[in-house]
Design a protein around this motif. Structure first.
Motif, short mmCIF file in Angstrom:
data_model
loop_
_atom_site.label_atom_id
_atom_site.label_comp_id
_atom_site.label_asym_id
_atom_site.label_seq_id
_atom_site.Cartn_x
_atom_site.Cartn_y
_atom_site.Cartn_z
N GLU A 27 0.56 -1.00 0.38
CA GLU A 27 0.02 -0.18 -0.06
C GLU A 27 0.53 1.46 -0.37
O GLU A 27 0.43 2.29 -0.96
CB GLU A 27 -0.95 -0.12 1.10
CG GLU A 27 -1.90 1.33 1.28
CD GLU A 27 -2.36 1.59 2.74
OE1 GLU A 27 -4.27 1.20 1.82
OE2 GLU A 27 -1.94 1.45 4.05
N VAL A 31 1.08 3.89 -3.38
CA VAL A 31 0.14 5.75 -3.25
C VAL A 31 1.14 6.23 -2.83
O VAL A 31 0.94 7.43 -2.88
CB VAL A 31 -0.43 5.82 -1.94
CG1 VAL A 31 -2.43 4.76 -2.22
CG2 VAL A 31 0.34 5.05 -0.65
N VAL A 71 -4.73 -0.75 -6.27
CA VAL A 71 -4.56 -0.48 -4.99
C VAL A 71 -5.03 1.86 -5.04
O VAL A 71 -5.28 2.05 -4.43
CB VAL A 71 -3.31 -0.21 -4.38
CG1 VAL A 71 -3.16 0.45 -3.17
CG2 VAL A 71 -3.22 -1.48 -3.86
N ARG A 72 -4.12 1.59 -5.87
CA ARG A 72 -3.83 3.69 -5.74
C ARG A 72 -5.65 3.94 -6.50
O ARG A 72 -6.14 5.37 -5.62
CB ARG A 72 -2.69 3.34 -6.75
CG ARG A 72 -2.03 4.03 -7.01
CD ARG A 72 -0.86 4.71 -8.25
NE ARG A 72 0.43 4.52 -8.03
CZ ARG A 72 1.42 5.00 -8.89
NH1 ARG A 72 0.63 5.65 -9.85
NH2 ARG A 72 2.82 5.72 -8.85
N LYS A 74 -8.17 2.63 -5.81
CA LYS A 74 -8.70 2.48 -4.47
C LYS A 74 -8.55 3.48 -3.31
O LYS A 74 -9.66 3.89 -2.00
CB LYS A 74 -9.36 1.11 -4.38
CG LYS A 74 -9.93 0.57 -5.12
CD LYS A 74 -9.99 -1.79 -4.69
CE LYS A 74 -10.58 -2.24 -5.87
NZ LYS A 74 -10.67 -3.70 -5.90
N SER A 75 -7.62 3.43 -2.70
CA SER A 75 -6.99 4.48 -1.92
C SER A 75 -7.49 6.19 -1.60
O SER A 75 -7.38 6.15 -2.78
CB SER A 75 -5.29 5.11 -1.81
OG SER A 75 -5.00 3.06 -1.47
N ASN A 76 -8.51 6.26 -0.63
CA ASN A 76 -8.75 7.42 -0.37
C ASN A 76 -7.71 8.68 0.14
O ASN A 76 -7.24 8.45 1.18
CB ASN A 76 -9.43 7.64 0.27
CG ASN A 76 -10.44 8.64 0.66
OD1 ASN A 76 -10.24 9.61 -0.27
ND2 ASN A 76 -11.25 9.02 2.07
N VAL A 77 -6.80 8.26 -0.52
CA VAL A 77 -5.59 10.02 -0.06
C VAL A 77 -6.23 11.61 0.49
O VAL A 77 -6.75 11.73 -0.60
CB VAL A 77 -4.79 10.28 -0.94
CG1 VAL A 77 -3.63 11.57 -1.00
CG2 VAL A 77 -3.90 8.89 -2.04
N VAL A 94 -2.90 8.45 3.77
CA VAL A 94 -4.36 7.63 3.26
C VAL A 94 -5.85 7.84 4.64
O VAL A 94 -5.17 7.83 5.80
CB VAL A 94 -4.41 6.33 2.46
CG1 VAL A 94 -3.05 6.47 1.57
CG2 VAL A 94 -3.67 5.66 3.66
N VAL A 96 -8.69 4.89 6.38
CA VAL A 96 -8.17 3.69 6.44
C VAL A 96 -9.61 3.20 6.84
O VAL A 96 -10.06 3.91 7.83
CB VAL A 96 -7.31 3.04 7.90
CG1 VAL A 96 -7.48 1.40 8.00
CG2 VAL A 96 -6.41 4.19 7.25
N HIS A 107 2.27 7.01 4.67
CA HIS A 107 3.41 5.94 4.40
C HIS A 107 4.54 7.21 4.20
O HIS A 107 4.40 8.71 3.52
CB HIS A 107 2.81 5.94 3.02
CG HIS A 107 1.90 4.41 3.24
ND1 HIS A 107 1.68 3.16 3.81
CD2 HIS A 107 0.42 4.44 3.00
CE1 HIS A 107 0.80 2.22 4.27
NE2 HIS A 107 0.33 3.58 3.61
#
Length: 108
Positions: A27, A31, A71-72, A74-77, A94, A96, A107
């Motif tokens: 992850e 990201v 992953v990029r 779906k990730s909520n940055v 991000v 979680v 990260h």
């Protein structure tokens, strides 16, 4: 590669590492990068766009079984701190969803 207190001379398969470690590592790599890599299935050659180090890390994530593009997506940055040559780092925060006690992850 040092991972989870063990030195690996080759990239370990994901099953050799704790699932939580693989998840956090892949992850973070996914990201915390602006690079893109693509494995050409016809000639088995990697094609890179972006920073060499970031590309190498994306290949590592791929070898650990991660679909870094997914992953990029779906990730909520929440926040992205772009690379600082002074600090020699880039960081991404991000959201979680699966850990209510820790709603965000950094990260670096």
């Amino acid at each position: 590669l040092w991972a989870c207190g063990t030195f690996y001379s080759k990239v370990p398969v994901a099953m050799e590492l704790p699932a939580s470690a693989v998840h956090l590592l892949t992850e973070g790599i996914s990201v915390n990068s602006n690079a893109y890599v693509h494995l050409n299935e016809d000639d088995n050659i990697w094609h890179f766009v972006g920073n060499k180090t970031e590309c190498a890390l994306l290949v590592l994530a791929h070898k650990l079984g991660c679909d870094w593009e997914d992953v990029r997506k779906k990730s909520n940055v929440i926040t992205l701190f772009t690379f600082s040559s002074l600090k020699k780092r880039m960081s991404t925060i991000v959201s979680v969803q699966d850990e209510p006690d820790y709603p965000m992850r950094l990260h670096t």
